[in-house]
Write a protein that holds these residues in place. Structure first.
Motif, short mmCIF file in Angstrom:
data_model
loop_
_atom_site.label_atom_id
_atom_site.label_comp_id
_atom_site.label_asym_id
_atom_site.label_seq_id
_atom_site.Cartn_x
_atom_site.Cartn_y
_atom_site.Cartn_z
N LEU A 1 -3.16 -5.88 4.25
CA LEU A 1 -4.01 -6.02 5.93
C LEU A 1 -5.44 -5.64 5.19
N ASP A 2 -5.80 -4.70 4.60
CA ASP A 2 -6.94 -3.96 4.78
C ASP A 2 -8.03 -5.06 4.53
N GLY A 3 -7.83 -6.06 3.42
CA GLY A 3 -8.83 -7.11 3.72
C GLY A 3 -8.96 -8.23 4.60
N THR A 4 -8.15 -8.08 5.65
CA THR A 4 -8.41 -8.96 6.62
C THR A 4 -8.98 -7.98 8.05
N ILE A 5 -8.38 -7.07 8.27
CA ILE A 5 -7.75 -6.18 9.45
C ILE A 5 -9.93 -5.51 9.61
N VAL A 6 -10.60 -5.39 8.36
CA VAL A 6 -11.66 -5.54 8.33
C VAL A 6 -12.99 -6.18 9.60
N ASN A 7 -11.77 -7.37 9.17
CA ASN A 7 -13.07 -8.48 9.53
C ASN A 7 -13.66 -7.97 10.90
N VAL A 8 -12.60 -7.46 12.10
CA VAL A 8 -13.06 -7.35 13.59
C VAL A 8 -13.11 -5.97 13.69
N ALA A 9 -13.29 -5.31 12.75
CA ALA A 9 -13.80 -4.15 12.70
C ALA A 9 -14.95 -3.68 12.46
N LEU A 10 -15.26 -4.69 11.94
CA LEU A 10 -16.98 -4.82 11.40
C LEU A 10 -18.35 -4.64 13.19
N ALA B 1 -7.75 2.36 12.60
CA ALA B 1 -7.32 1.02 11.56
C ALA B 1 -7.08 1.08 10.25
N PHE B 2 -7.82 1.80 9.81
CA PHE B 2 -8.10 2.70 7.77
C PHE B 2 -7.11 3.33 7.46
N LEU B 3 -7.17 4.66 8.36
CA LEU B 3 -5.97 6.23 8.38
C LEU B 3 -4.92 5.59 8.68
N VAL B 4 -4.90 4.98 9.66
CA VAL B 4 -2.87 4.81 9.22
C VAL B 4 -2.14 3.97 8.79
N ASN B 5 -3.15 3.13 7.40
CA ASN B 5 -2.69 2.79 6.00
C ASN B 5 -1.24 4.30 5.43
N ILE B 6 -1.95 5.51 5.42
CA ILE B 6 -1.39 6.85 5.43
C ILE B 6 0.62 6.68 5.41
N LEU B 7 0.85 5.87 6.61
CA LEU B 7 2.34 5.51 7.36
C LEU B 7 3.06 4.47 6.38
N PRO B 8 2.14 3.39 6.57
CA PRO B 8 3.44 2.82 5.57
C PRO B 8 3.26 3.04 3.34
N ILE B 9 2.56 4.04 3.12
CA ILE B 9 1.67 4.30 1.98
C ILE B 9 3.20 5.36 1.76
N ALA B 10 2.95 6.26 3.15
CA ALA B 10 4.27 7.52 3.14
C ALA B 10 5.53 6.86 2.92
N ALA B 11 6.29 5.19 3.33
CA ALA B 11 7.21 5.05 4.08
C ALA B 11 7.43 4.50 2.24
N THR B 12 6.56 3.94 1.79
CA THR B 12 6.68 3.14 0.25
C THR B 12 7.00 4.20 -0.73
N PHE B 13 6.44 4.93 -0.71
CA PHE B 13 7.46 6.50 -1.91
C PHE B 13 8.06 7.11 -1.25
N VAL B 14 8.88 6.73 0.05
CA VAL B 14 10.54 7.48 0.56
C VAL B 14 11.47 6.41 -0.02
N LEU B 15 10.64 5.03 0.08
CA LEU B 15 12.00 3.55 -0.94
C LEU B 15 11.83 3.89 -1.84
N LEU B 16 10.60 4.38 -2.99
CA LEU B 16 10.81 4.23 -4.45
C LEU B 16 11.75 5.44 -5.06
N THR B 17 12.26 6.71 -4.09
CA THR B 17 12.76 7.93 -4.44
C THR B 17 14.64 7.34 -4.31
#
Length: 457
Positions: free
Chosen positions: A26-35, A168-184
């Motif tokens: 996601l971050d590989g392409t989200i940056v294009n419109v944010a540039l 657009a970059f700070l929002v990454n914290i949400l899916p990362i947190a969700a992944t840690f919850v699923l890992l448990t």
């Protein structure tokens, strides 16, 4: 070899691996419109925009193979967690960057962390799932990560227009947190190969070698080929990267086992991948930026512009995958890039009196159809060419090739567009995009065969 995961856990494994990898794609392409918004706030012009993209691609591309060996040595779940933590911290760095240098450094750290997410995710699938469950999981992983890449411009546009590019970059914290919850909730023992080793020297040679080459390509238009700041990093980069390749032939634990390139469908598939993904990166960058700076669209509308291609890819991928299995991948890997090339050439209809519906939409529809014909057969062919215990290496290699292709084409962007992304530069980029895609299609036509055995070369 780890035991197969219980059936109820298969969906959880897909969710964990897809969500973890999706943030990197996601971050590989989200940056294009944010540039444009990033450039307006922080300054730095086209060079900063290029390095914002390339710093991420450089570390992602050069470390992804090394990350695969680290995953084997220390365990996939451990490496996945480290990658998630690193990506979260780097995302905070990008979102809070006060000036261009900090932004570029944080993007480089993001790419490094992303390199550890992708191979460990796929290795987790191949080690915990087998048979049809594994094939289905890899297909779902590919669909979700590709969808994340294509959804990136729209999500980025919404944040840029309604809040700030930083979200657009700070929002990454949400899916990362969700992944840690699923890992448990994942009941699986970490898998570590007892004889695995880490070749740190190879990783250093690869990273510094690529870095020197890309630095020279980006700065050459500003300084010229005769400047020592250009030719010294270029020559040094070529020498170090050559040393990396030579070391892979002699080291006991290679990051990139060169013998897999003896398999015809694997090396021709990756060669086709290089040209196709170079074109995709060029097209995504140029369209995302020009629609805002040249055509005057908002970031959200520029992101919505890519929606037709996203919808077509998601809607047709499973059908195309089935047809490719029936008729062979060669037809689709040839026709798809050629159709995308035709779509790219339709962008030559864009004029100063801009109209999205008649000048851009037809291009994106044709481009999206070609993309749907290409992605699933390409992935299946490359993974199928190697298969077995090396499917993770095959996937990591193909991901590295795709990212390096994007890195190189963005590095030479100034030469492609003629120094400025005005209407003339936009048209030049469309022609180069079409040429790259045509080459990718021709390579697939000449090189891909219908053999499914990894032993056939």
């Amino acid at each position: 070899m780890s035991a197969s995961a219980p059936a109820p856990q298969a969906g959880l494994i897909v969710a964990v691996t897809a969500l973890a990898s999706a943030v990197a794609f996601l971050d590989g392409t989200i940056v294009n419109v944010a540039l444009p918004a990033m450039s307006d706030e922080l300054g730095g012009g086209l060079v900063t925009q290029q390095w914002t993209v390339d710093a991420y691609l450089l570390t992602l591309s050069s470390l992804i193979l090394f990350a695969g060996s680290v995953s084997d040595a220390f365990g996939r779940l451990l490496v996945l967690r480290i990658g998630l933590i690193g990506f979260g911290i780097a995302s905070l760095g990008v979102g809070l960057a006060p000036e261009p240098v900090t932004l570029i450094i944080a993007r480089a750290v993001q790419g490094a962390a992303g390199a550890f997410l992708v191979p460990s995710s796929l290795a987790l699938i191949t080690s915990l799932l087998q048979g049809t469950a594994q094939s289905r999981a890899i297909g779902q992983w590919t669909a979700w990560t590709t969808g994340a890449s294509l959804f990136g411009p729209l999500l980025g546009g919404i944040f840029v227009d309604t809040l700030s590019w930083r979200f657009a970059f700070l929002v990454n914290i949400l899916p990362i947190a969700a992944t840690f919850v699923l890992l448990t909730r994942l009941r699986a023992a970490d898998h570590r190969a007892p004889d695995a080793r880490i070749d740190v020297l190879s990783a250093v040679l690869c990273t510094i070698g690529l870095g020197g080459i890309v630095f020279a390509l980006i700065e050459q238009p500003n300084l010229g080929w005769t400047n020592p700041m250009i030719w010294l990093p270029l020559v040094g980069g070529v020498v170090l990267f050559t040393a990396f390749l030579l070391r892979q032939r002699t080291t006991r634990f290679p990051i990139l086992p060169l013998e897999i390139f003896r398999v015809r469908n694997f090396w021709t598939g990756n060669l086709s991948t290089f040209f196709v993904y170079a074109a995709l990166s060029l097209n995504g960058f140029v369209v995302g930026v020009y629609l805002q700076q040249g055509a005057g669209l908002s970031a959200t509308l520029a992101g919505l512009a890519s929606l037709p291609a996203t919808v077509l890819l998601i809607a047709l991928s499973s059908v195309v995958g089935s047809l490719a299995g029936r008729f062979g991948a060669r037809l689709f890997m040839t026709a798809g890039p050629l159709l995308m090339a035709a779509g790219a050439l339709l962008l030559l209809t864009v004029r100063e009196d801009f109209d999205y519906w008649t000048q851009v939409l037809p291009s994106l529809v044709v481009f999206g159809l070609g993309l749907a014909l290409t992605v699933s057969p390409l992935t299946a062919t490359i993974l199928g060419a190697i298969g077995g215990t090396r499917s993770g290496i095959a996937s990591a290699t193909n991901n590295a090739v795709a990212r390096i292709a994007g890195l190189v084409v963005i590095a030479v962007l100034a030469a492609i567009v003629g120094g400025s992304l005005d209407l003339e530069g936009f048209h030049r980029a469309a022609i180069v995009t079409a040429a790259l895609l045509a080459v990718g299609g021709v390579i697939a036509f000449l090189g891909i065969r219908t053999e499914r055995s990894a032993e056939t070369s």
